[in-house]
Design an enzyme around this catalytic site. Structure first.
Site, PDB file in Angstrom:
ATOM      1  N   GLU A  87       2.541 106.466-104.171  1.00  0.00           N
ATOM      2  CA  GLU A  87       3.818 105.462-104.280  1.00  0.00           C
ATOM      3  C   GLU A  87       4.238 104.282-105.077  1.00  0.00           C
ATOM      4  O   GLU A  87       4.155 103.258-104.444  1.00  0.00           O
ATOM      5  CB  GLU A  87       2.931 104.337-102.684  1.00  0.00           C
ATOM      6  CG  GLU A  87       2.672 105.227-101.780  1.00  0.00           C
ATOM      7  CD  GLU A  87       2.329 104.480-100.037  1.00  0.00           C
ATOM      8  OE1 GLU A  87       2.817 105.098 -99.218  1.00  0.00           O
ATOM      9  OE2 GLU A  87       0.975 103.864-100.321  1.00  0.00           O
TER      10      GLU A  87
HETATM   11  C1  ACM Z   1      -1.916 107.530 -99.181  1.00  0.00           C
HETATM   12  O1  ACM Z   1      -2.344 106.754 -98.733  1.00  0.00           O
HETATM   13  N1  ACM Z   1      -0.739 106.590 -99.748  1.00  0.00           N
HETATM   14  C2  ACM Z   1      -2.756 108.319-100.772  1.00  0.00           C
END
Ligand code: ACM
Length: 482
Positions: A286
């Site tokens: 992310e």
């Molecule tokens: C994640 O759930 N951001 C690895």
């Protein structure tokens, strides 16, 4: 049912002690250790009995557990504890059984996010007890995120001095001293779990910038973050100030600054010194505000730094976008069981680079998803996951890679909504048992089906009650009372 009153256990191994203590917690009866060969329970090791971590267990007039190794002995003890019953007259004994068993996958992991909410050493130890009893053999600790940094680093002391005080919503934070961390690692090792430390980079790095603002970029406020923060009533992140929300994707370390790599090298070196296990996890998920080329450059540099420190890097699957990610890096796939976007391609690149994959498919294996829409804890962004959905998936069927590239699975517990260990346990149990069985049992085993699993799962309730594990009594399961 061979009764356990006046039962003696041959041998003074750690596994024998663990058996004696667990039987006492459950039944109040303390078995006695002995050197007498005619003891009613015998524990021993014989490498010929099964593959690594395997065991043979016989419960007849006598109980015999033969581990292929120390871990196998420990797992045989866990199976024996699952056979402990109290009959209607209050008599305790073990159900008769003949088991020869070894795991399907080497990798049977759970993850605890100690960054969004912090869990003290005693709580982590309880989590290790309850998950190692299900034969999980890796504990991944998510030690840093936007909300806090949780492990002391001598060369960058402000990380814990400044950036560990709080958790999500301003709840109390905390951090592990190096001695705390060693204590967790040793406790896990006694239960045959390898601890994997994760420092999440280059994103999820806001807390680093609270301690050392020069290492981190200004937050990038994407539309999703702005609307979600408004909906949740959470303030937006401000550079250099503590962040108490749980929006994602806004932070990044400065990828073109040499000082960033001095920082990464120091952190990796100190973590490597604390870590007897072979892995360091460097995050990679992310990084929504980071240019792809910058992200890839960082992924290549950070995985090379881990290799230089003598460890095997693990990264969330996004880092598979980097053509030159360090050879042998292990990818952790957290996409869905039907992969979306570039997730499958990114995951496959780890295999092309000589690495392998841990499967944490978010719509089945994420322990922080709600069981039902109205469950009070957890999130729903990946799915609503009842126990049956958690059980009915196949880790080798998600990606188009050779089966041998799949190391196994890991079930993560993200802690945005779990303020206490009891909250954690309600999300983890019983679904962790589903992931444990997928990781341990061959997929063609006749018992590896929902109807068999739900009955056997129901029999774990008395064990969890005896250990004070706050499991969720999902109504899909016929829970036993004794
Ligand atoms: C994640 O759930 N951001 C690895």
């Amino acid at each position: 049912m061979p009764v356990i009153a006046q039962t003696r256990v041959l041998g003074s191994s750690l596994a024998a002690e663990q058996l004696i203590d667990a039987v006492e917690r459950r039944s109040g009866i303390r078995l006695s250790p002995t050197d007498a060969a005619e003891a009613e329970i015998e524990l021993r090791i014989d490498p010929a009995v099964a593959a690594a971590e395997g065991y043979a267990l016989t419960v007849d007039e006598r109980v015999e557990i033969v581990g292929a190794d120390e871990a196998g002995l420990f797992y045989g003890v866990q199976t024996l504890l699952q056979l402990l019953r109290e009959d209607e007259d209050g008599i305790w004994g073990f159900l008769r059984a003949e088991v020869r068993d070894a795991p399907r996958f080497d990798r049977r992991g759970v993850m605890l996010d100690v960054a969004r909410h912090f869990f003290h050493v005693a709580e982590v130890k309880k989590f290790i007890d309850s998950t190692s009893a299900l034969k999980f053999n890796h504990l991944h600790l998510h030690l840093s995120d936007d909300q806090g940094w949780r492990i002391h680093i001598d060369s960058w002391p402000r990380l814990t001095e400044v950036s560990s005080a709080t958790s999500v919503d301003g709840h109390p934070g905390g951090f592990y001293t190096k001695d705390d961390y060693r204590e967790i690692v040793a406790y896990a090792a006694d239960r045959h779990m390898i601890v994997i430390p994760e420092i999440d980079l280059p994103g999820h790095a806001h807390a680093i910038g609270v301690a050392y603002p020069e290492l981190v970029e200004e937050p990038v406020l994407n539309d999703g973050l702005i609307s979600e923060s408004a909906r949740m009533g959470q303030a937006l992140p401000v550079h250099g100030e503590t962040y108490l929300g749980w929006g994602v994707g806004h932070s990044s370390v400065r990828i073109h600054e040499d000082r960033t790599y001095d920082f990464v090298r120091d952190v990796v070196r100190e973590l490597a010194e604390l870590t007897p296990g072979p892995y360091i996890h460097v995050g990679g998920d992310e990084s929504l505000g980071t240019l792809q080329a910058d992200f890839d450059l960082f992924a290549e540099r950070v995985t090379a730094i881990v290799v230089e420190a003598g460890k095997t890097p693990i990264a969330w699957h996004e880092m598979g976008s980097a053509a030159g990610i360090a050879e042998g890096t292990i990818g952790q796939y957290w996409g869905k069981t039907t992969p979306e976007g570039t997730h499958a391609e990114e995951a496959a690149h780890f295999v092309e680079r000589g690495g392998s994959l841990i499967m944490s498919a978010a719509d089945v294996a994420y322990l922080d998803m709600k069981y039902t829409e109205d469950f009070p804890l957890g999130l729903t962004w990946a799915a609503v996951i009842d126990v049956r959905s958690a059980y009915e998936w196949e880790p080798t069927a998600v990606l188009d890679v050779p089966d041998a590239a799949i190391l196994g699975i890991e079930a993560p517990l993200w802690s945005e909504t779990t303020r206490t260990l009891s909250d954690v346990e309600q999300l983890v149990f019983p679904r962790a048992a589903a992931q444990a069985e997928i990781a341990w049992s061959p997929k063609e085993a006749p018992e590896r089906v929902w109807d068999s699993f739900r009955t056997r799962l129901g029999a774990l309730a008395p064990l969890w009650k005896a250990e004070g594990v706050d499991y969720h009594p999902a109504d899909e399961i016929p829970w036993s009372t004794r």
